[in-house]
Design an enzyme around this catalytic site. Structure first.
Site, PDB file in Angstrom:
ATOM      1  N   TYR A 144       0.852  -1.194   0.000  1.00 33.05           N
ATOM      2  CA  TYR A 144       0.000   0.000   0.000  1.00 33.05           C
ATOM      3  C   TYR A 144       0.887   1.243   0.000  1.00 33.05           C
ATOM      4  O   TYR A 144       1.809   1.348   0.815  1.00 33.05           O
ATOM      5  CB  TYR A 144      -0.866  -0.025   1.260  1.00 33.05           C
ATOM      6  CG  TYR A 144      -1.821   1.138   1.398  1.00 33.05           C
ATOM      7  CD1 TYR A 144      -3.075   1.107   0.787  1.00 33.05           C
ATOM      8  CD2 TYR A 144      -1.492   2.259   2.158  1.00 33.05           C
ATOM      9  CE1 TYR A 144      -3.963   2.166   0.928  1.00 33.05           C
ATOM     10  CE2 TYR A 144      -2.376   3.319   2.295  1.00 33.05           C
ATOM     11  CZ  TYR A 144      -3.611   3.270   1.683  1.00 33.05           C
ATOM     12  OH  TYR A 144      -4.496   4.312   1.825  1.00 33.05           O
ATOM     13  N   ASP A 246       9.303   2.459   1.190  1.00 31.46           N
ATOM     14  CA  ASP A 246       8.151   3.096   1.835  1.00 31.46           C
ATOM     15  C   ASP A 246       8.116   2.648   3.297  1.00 31.46           C
ATOM     16  O   ASP A 246       7.630   1.564   3.628  1.00 31.46           O
ATOM     17  CB  ASP A 246       6.848   2.726   1.114  1.00 31.46           C
ATOM     18  CG  ASP A 246       5.656   3.495   1.683  1.00 31.46           C
ATOM     19  OD1 ASP A 246       5.777   4.054   2.798  1.00 31.46           O
ATOM     20  OD2 ASP A 246       4.602   3.530   1.007  1.00 31.46           O
ATOM     21  N   LYS A 274       3.535   8.361   9.830  1.00 28.58           N
ATOM     22  CA  LYS A 274       3.114   7.761  11.108  1.00 28.58           C
ATOM     23  C   LYS A 274       4.051   8.114  12.269  1.00 28.58           C
ATOM     24  O   LYS A 274       3.957   9.200  12.811  1.00 28.58           O
ATOM     25  CB  LYS A 274       2.944   6.250  10.938  1.00 28.58           C
ATOM     26  CG  LYS A 274       1.913   5.957   9.809  1.00 28.58           C
ATOM     27  CD  LYS A 274       1.273   4.612   9.896  1.00 28.58           C
ATOM     28  CE  LYS A 274       0.507   4.295   8.636  1.00 28.58           C
ATOM     29  NZ  LYS A 274      -0.873   3.998   8.745  1.00 28.58           N
TER      30      LYS A 274
HETATM   31  N1  PMP Z   1       2.509   3.964   2.690  1.00 27.73           N
HETATM   32  C1  PMP Z   1       2.270   2.985   3.570  1.00 27.73           C
HETATM   33  C2  PMP Z   1       3.184   1.796   3.618  1.00 27.73           C
HETATM   34  C3  PMP Z   1       1.186   3.100   4.445  1.00 27.73           C
HETATM   35  O1  PMP Z   1       0.938   2.098   5.304  1.00 27.73           O
HETATM   36  C4  PMP Z   1       0.364   4.246   4.394  1.00 27.73           C
HETATM   37  C5  PMP Z   1      -0.826   4.402   5.314  1.00 27.73           C
HETATM   38  N2  PMP Z   1      -1.315   3.295   5.913  1.00 27.73           N
HETATM   39  C6  PMP Z   1       0.666   5.233   3.449  1.00 27.73           C
HETATM   40  C7  PMP Z   1       1.748   5.067   2.611  1.00 27.73           C
HETATM   41  C8  PMP Z   1      -0.164   6.477   3.366  1.00 27.73           C
HETATM   42  O2  PMP Z   1      -0.079   7.172   4.547  1.00 27.73           O
HETATM   43  P1  PMP Z   1      -1.131   8.336   4.907  1.00 27.73           P
HETATM   44  O3  PMP Z   1      -2.413   7.640   5.192  1.00 27.73           O
HETATM   45  O4  PMP Z   1      -0.517   8.991   6.093  1.00 27.73           O
HETATM   46  O5  PMP Z   1      -1.202   9.241   3.748  1.00 27.73           O
END
Ligand code: PMP
Length: 447
Positions: A144, A246, A274
């Site tokens: 994701y 990521d 996060k």
């Molecule tokens: N990359 C990863 C691996 C994530 O887990 C997430 C959110 N769960 C995101 C990008 C996107 O983060 P945000 O919801 O803070 O935009």
């Protein structure tokens, strides 16, 4: 114990009159029996409006590595709020946070701040295309990368449209996506280095970057097989592609040097979200000077009114100082606690004849519920997960756990915060034992 949720039910009914579908992020509707409304949290614990108390392993979708409402962070935010909440300009604080990130992550020679990891992913893709002059991004099924058009191509390919093993489909879970976006991606299966090599060769000269979650936390917490990171690095070096790590979930959770330090590789670009903001809307793009060059030259636009917001920076500085202060205790302590919880859950499940198999490095893990007849052993990629994980049965158990006051992410991901201790793990296992017994007594396998 078995909690009830009358006040959350009433608020959810009221919310649907003013908030589209009653929630502000689609995934929150997954919470059963009802999306919960919270009043307060403290360390590893959280309370909802019905007065229910949870040992929390959901931790704000993993953002709360420092637990709920740490007083040091609250003081830092409050002190900054009295001085100013927003400059849309520079502050020493942003330099201090950038310097900390730089000192912790060897590949982070330069950084830029944003408010969400979704934005940072967009910036990284733009940068990679500008850096290489190539159109395509190679990404992996089940990984994701934010909720916008580019982040979700091939994320959750439906089983009836998987495509063959060699060429996974480029489906998108949302309607309304710009169709041409799908064509900008090559989708690969995770954990098969030879397959990645073949795809890179097939699209030689057209791939700008390879992006991945180093531990696949968004699907079953699947760690990379030995040699996978080295293969990706080698292919990126060989063909001039950027390696994008990521680390939205893994960043700082896996140690001061993030998952790239834990698994031992050096990416060109890193997505941080996060934990870097401790639950405030803060995210960062970090990279080598070479990979960030087009931002320096101004050829790639990177912007945002609230970038480098001082409230988020104050929180982030506090968070990063905690990690720096822990030194080599982190992530060793959270790994130990998490592994104890994993073993405890597996043991309790075994006693009840429930095919529950926690997997992951401990500091974060996923509870796999095997389908009837599915073979045991670690789940290795997205397709393997879809084939073997019994999602309805896990959802039933997850609800039993919630009703006993143990909270994990809906799909089955558990994170350990720096505030969890042996007492919370013991308490969670006591509660889980009741939940597992109730699940065993009430779950009916479809015949
Ligand atoms: N990359 C990863 C691996 C994530 O887990 C997430 C959110 N769960 C995101 C990008 C996107 O983060 P945000 O919801 O803070 O935009």
């Amino acid at each position: 114990m078995s909690y009830t949720f009358a006040k959350s039910q009433a608020l959810f009914a009221r919310a649907q009159l003013s908030i589209a579908a009653g929630v502000n992020s689609g995934i929150r509707k997954m919470e059963a029996p009802v999306p919960l409304y919270f009043t307060h949290g403290s360390g590893p614990q959280i309370w909802d409006v019905d007065g229910n108390h949870y040992i929390d392993f959901k931790l704000g979708q993993g953002a709360l590595l420092f637990g709920h409402a740490p007083s040091g962070m609250a003081d830092a935010i409050a002190a900054q709020a009295r001085l100013g909440t927003h400059w849309a300009g520079q502050s020493e604080l942003e330099v201090e946070v950038a310097e900390r990130v730089q000192s912790m992550i060897p590949s982070a020679e330069l950084v830029r701040f944003n408010n969400s990891a979704t934005e940072v992913v967009g910036a990284a893709f733009r940068l990679a295309r500008a850096h290489t002059g190539r159109p395509l991004i190679l990404r992996f099924e089940g990984h994701y990368h934010g909720w916008m058009d580019e982040g979700l191509v091939g994320f959750a390919n439906p089983a009836d449209r998987w495509g063959d093993d060699e060429h996974p489909a480029r489906t998108h879970p949302s309607k309304g996506v710009i169709p041409a976006v799908l064509e900008q991606f090559v989708v690969a299966r995770w954990n098969d280095a030879a397959h990645v090599r073949r795809l890179v060769d097939e699209f030689k000269g057209q791939i700008a970057a390879i992006i991945f979650e180093p531990a696949l936390c968004n699907t079953c917490c699947i760690e990379p097989v030995a040699g996978l990171m080295a293969t990706i690095r080698e292919l990126c070096d060989r063909d001039g592609m950027l390696m994008i790590s990521d680390e939205t979930i893994t960043g700082f959770r896996f140690g001061a040097a993030c998952a790239q330090g834990y698994y031992g590789y050096r990416p060109d670009l890193t997505i941080l979200g996060k934990a870097i903001g401790g639950g405030t809307p803060f995210a960062a793009l970090a990279g080598t000077k070479a990979a960030m060059a087009k931002i320096l030259s101004g050829e790639v636009v990177h912007a945002g009114t609230l970038n480098g917001n001082p409230l988020c920076l104050a929180a982030s500085k506090w968070c990063l100082d905690q990690i720096i202060g822990l030194g080599s205790d982190h992530p060793a302590r959270v790994i130990k606690l998490g592994r104890r919880l994993m073993a405890g859950l597996a043991g309790l499940a075994r006693e009840q004849g429930i095919p529950l198999h926690p997997q992951g490095p401990g500091l974060i893990f996923h509870t796999v519920m095997l389908k009837p007849g599915a073979v045991e052993g670690p789940v290795m990629d997205y397709r393997d997960y879809v084939r073997r994980h019994d999602a309805p049965r896990w959802a039933h158990l997850r609800r039993c756990l919630l009703e006993e006051g143990v909270s994990s992410i809906e799909r089955g991901l558990w994170s350990i915060s720096l505030e969890h201790g042996d007492a919370e793990i013991d308490e969670a296992l006591n509660r889980a034992s009741l939940a597992l017994k109730r699940h065993a007594a009430t779950w009916k396998t479809a015949v």
